[in-house]
Write a protein that holds these residues in place. Structure first.
Motif, PDB file in Angstrom:
ATOM      1  N   TYR A  10       0.809  -1.041  -0.056  1.00 18.17           N
ATOM      2  CA  TYR A  10       0.134  -0.132   0.051  1.00 18.17           C
ATOM      3  C   TYR A  10       0.842   1.237   0.045  1.00 18.17           C
ATOM      4  O   TYR A  10       0.441   2.120  -0.677  1.00 18.17           O
ATOM      5  CB  TYR A  10      -1.072  -0.022   1.281  1.00 18.17           C
ATOM      6  N   PHE A  11       1.839   1.465   0.889  1.00 20.47           N
ATOM      7  CA  PHE A  11       2.797   2.478   0.941  1.00 20.47           C
ATOM      8  C   PHE A  11       3.543   2.742  -0.508  1.00 20.47           C
ATOM      9  O   PHE A  11       3.608   3.825  -0.848  1.00 20.47           O
ATOM     10  CB  PHE A  11       3.716   2.568   1.946  1.00 20.47           C
ATOM     11  N   LEU A  12       3.977   1.499  -1.064  1.00 22.47           N
ATOM     12  CA  LEU A  12       4.488   1.777  -2.466  1.00 22.47           C
ATOM     13  C   LEU A  12       3.295   2.313  -3.365  1.00 22.47           C
ATOM     14  O   LEU A  12       3.921   3.099  -4.331  1.00 22.47           O
ATOM     15  CB  LEU A  12       4.842   0.200  -2.991  1.00 22.47           C
ATOM     16  N   PHE A  13       2.274   2.180  -3.319  1.00 18.51           N
ATOM     17  CA  PHE A  13       1.230   2.478  -4.142  1.00 18.51           C
ATOM     18  C   PHE A  13       1.136   3.938  -4.046  1.00 18.51           C
ATOM     19  O   PHE A  13       0.840   4.696  -4.777  1.00 18.51           O
ATOM     20  CB  PHE A  13      -0.190   1.889  -4.161  1.00 18.51           C
ATOM     21  N   TRP A  14       1.033   4.306  -2.589  1.00 18.08           N
ATOM     22  CA  TRP A  14       0.775   5.664  -2.110  1.00 18.08           C
ATOM     23  C   TRP A  14       1.915   6.349  -2.752  1.00 18.08           C
ATOM     24  O   TRP A  14       1.757   7.537  -3.227  1.00 18.08           O
ATOM     25  CB  TRP A  14       0.955   5.627  -0.534  1.00 18.08           C
ATOM     26  N   ALA A  15       3.124   6.022  -2.603  1.00 15.49           N
ATOM     27  CA  ALA A  15       4.363   6.769  -3.166  1.00 15.49           C
ATOM     28  C   ALA A  15       4.467   6.868  -4.584  1.00 15.49           C
ATOM     29  O   ALA A  15       4.480   8.326  -5.073  1.00 15.49           O
ATOM     30  CB  ALA A  15       5.561   6.088  -2.787  1.00 15.49           C
ATOM     31  N   PHE A  16       3.905   5.985  -5.257  1.00 15.23           N
ATOM     32  CA  PHE A  16       3.826   6.141  -6.666  1.00 15.23           C
ATOM     33  C   PHE A  16       2.734   7.157  -7.107  1.00 15.23           C
ATOM     34  O   PHE A  16       2.750   7.932  -8.139  1.00 15.23           O
ATOM     35  CB  PHE A  16       3.565   4.581  -7.455  1.00 15.23           C
ATOM     36  N   SER A  17       1.522   6.992  -6.332  1.00 16.88           N
ATOM     37  CA  SER A  17       0.338   7.946  -6.596  1.00 16.88           C
ATOM     38  C   SER A  17       0.604   9.435  -6.532  1.00 16.88           C
ATOM     39  O   SER A  17       0.194  10.359  -7.184  1.00 16.88           O
ATOM     40  CB  SER A  17      -0.594   7.540  -5.770  1.00 16.88           C
ATOM     41  N   VAL A  18       1.943   9.710  -5.607  1.00 13.06           N
ATOM     42  CA  VAL A  18       2.130  11.190  -5.315  1.00 13.06           C
ATOM     43  C   VAL A  18       2.506  11.665  -6.814  1.00 13.06           C
ATOM     44  O   VAL A  18       2.172  12.917  -7.126  1.00 13.06           O
ATOM     45  CB  VAL A  18       3.336  11.151  -4.453  1.00 13.06           C
ATOM     46  N   PHE A  19       3.598  11.116  -7.307  1.00 12.02           N
ATOM     47  CA  PHE A  19       3.935  11.308  -8.591  1.00 12.02           C
ATOM     48  C   PHE A  19       3.070  11.455  -9.552  1.00 12.02           C
ATOM     49  O   PHE A  19       2.823  12.181 -10.648  1.00 12.02           O
ATOM     50  CB  PHE A  19       5.178  10.702  -9.160  1.00 12.02           C
ATOM     51  N   PHE A  20       1.971  10.633  -9.764  1.00 11.12           N
ATOM     52  CA  PHE A  20       1.057  10.439 -10.652  1.00 11.12           C
ATOM     53  C   PHE A  20      -0.168  11.847 -10.476  1.00 11.12           C
ATOM     54  O   PHE A  20      -0.612  12.436 -11.464  1.00 11.12           O
ATOM     55  CB  PHE A  20      -0.133   9.412 -10.469  1.00 11.12           C
ATOM     56  N   VAL A  21      -0.492  12.130  -9.014  1.00 13.81           N
ATOM     57  CA  VAL A  21      -1.408  13.154  -8.678  1.00 13.81           C
ATOM     58  C   VAL A  21      -0.833  14.520  -8.645  1.00 13.81           C
ATOM     59  O   VAL A  21      -1.666  15.430  -8.928  1.00 13.81           O
ATOM     60  CB  VAL A  21      -2.190  12.957  -7.347  1.00 13.81           C
ATOM     61  N   LEU A  22       0.444  14.650  -8.360  1.00 20.98           N
ATOM     62  CA  LEU A  22       0.781  16.201  -8.244  1.00 20.98           C
ATOM     63  C   LEU A  22       0.625  17.050  -9.469  1.00 20.98           C
ATOM     64  O   LEU A  22       0.409  18.310  -9.288  1.00 20.98           O
ATOM     65  CB  LEU A  22       2.323  16.128  -7.976  1.00 20.98           C
ATOM     66  N   PRO A  23       0.799  16.699 -10.784  1.00 18.17           N
ATOM     67  CA  PRO A  23       0.755  17.439 -11.847  1.00 18.17           C
ATOM     68  C   PRO A  23      -1.069  17.984 -11.944  1.00 18.17           C
ATOM     69  O   PRO A  23      -0.882  19.278 -12.701  1.00 18.17           O
ATOM     70  CB  PRO A  23       1.076  17.036 -13.078  1.00 18.17           C
ATOM     71  N   PHE A  24      -1.765  17.426 -11.246  1.00 18.09           N
ATOM     72  CA  PHE A  24      -3.261  18.030 -11.731  1.00 18.09           C
ATOM     73  C   PHE A  24      -3.656  18.871 -10.582  1.00 18.09           C
ATOM     74  O   PHE A  24      -3.454  18.785  -9.826  1.00 18.09           O
ATOM     75  CB  PHE A  24      -4.023  16.493 -11.553  1.00 18.09           C
ATOM     76  N   GLY A  25      -4.439  19.833 -11.432  1.00 16.12           N
ATOM     77  CA  GLY A  25      -5.026  20.929 -10.621  1.00 16.12           C
ATOM     78  C   GLY A  25      -4.195  22.002  -9.958  1.00 16.12           C
ATOM     79  O   GLY A  25      -4.287  22.971  -9.169  1.00 16.12           O
ATOM     80  N   VAL A  26      -2.872  21.904 -10.567  1.00 18.32           N
ATOM     81  CA  VAL A  26      -1.929  22.942 -10.248  1.00 18.32           C
ATOM     82  C   VAL A  26      -2.077  24.335 -11.155  1.00 18.32           C
ATOM     83  O   VAL A  26      -2.305  24.144 -12.325  1.00 18.32           O
ATOM     84  CB  VAL A  26      -0.313  22.552 -10.283  1.00 18.32           C
ATOM     85  N   LYS A  27      -2.009  25.445 -10.628  1.00 18.78           N
ATOM     86  CA  LYS A  27      -2.188  26.773 -11.277  1.00 18.78           C
ATOM     87  C   LYS A  27      -0.906  27.552 -11.117  1.00 18.78           C
ATOM     88  O   LYS A  27      -0.441  27.721  -9.807  1.00 18.78           O
ATOM     89  CB  LYS A  27      -3.538  27.469 -10.867  1.00 18.78           C
ATOM     90  N   THR A  28      -0.489  28.090 -12.136  1.00 23.26           N
ATOM     91  CA  THR A  28       0.848  29.106 -11.817  1.00 23.26           C
ATOM     92  C   THR A  28      -0.060  30.464 -11.291  1.00 23.26           C
ATOM     93  O   THR A  28      -1.063  30.655 -11.486  1.00 23.26           O
ATOM     94  CB  THR A  28       1.294  28.986 -13.226  1.00 23.26           C
TER      95      THR A  28
END
Length: 95
Positions: A10-28
């Motif tokens: 689960y923690f491996l999936f969580w760490a992978f998901s961080v990199f998947f989720v970070l780019p979405f919803g970011v505004k400059t």
């Protein structure tokens, strides 16, 4: 599978998901209509909300981990099914 192994996966999936989720919803700053701080990169996020990102990451990781555990339990997809080169021929699945 022992619960400690499931937790580690689960923690491996969580760490992978961080990199998947970070780019979405970011505004400059430009997209948010706010002036940039001197020296700030154009691509830098205007605002970083760690709590919101942690919730998104947890949701994505839980969904992916649940699918993994269901596949582990029921054996929907095995290495033999997705082996295009035949490297798993003769190897038994112990699931």
């Amino acid at each position: 599978m022992r619960w400690t192994s499931a937790l580690a996966i689960y923690f491996l999936f969580w760490a992978f998901s961080v990199f998947f989720v970070l780019p979405f919803g970011v505004k400059t700053s430009d997209e948010a209509g706010v002036e940039r701080v001197p020296g700030q990169a154009e691509s830098a996020p205007h605002e970083f909300n760690a709590g919101k990102i942690a919730i998104r990451v947890t949701i994505v990781a839980t969904i992916l981990w649940s699918l993994y555990m269901l596949n582990f339990t029921y054996g929907w997809l095995t290495p033999q099914m997705i082996d295009p080169l035949g490297a798993w021929n003769g190897v038994e699945y112990a699931g």
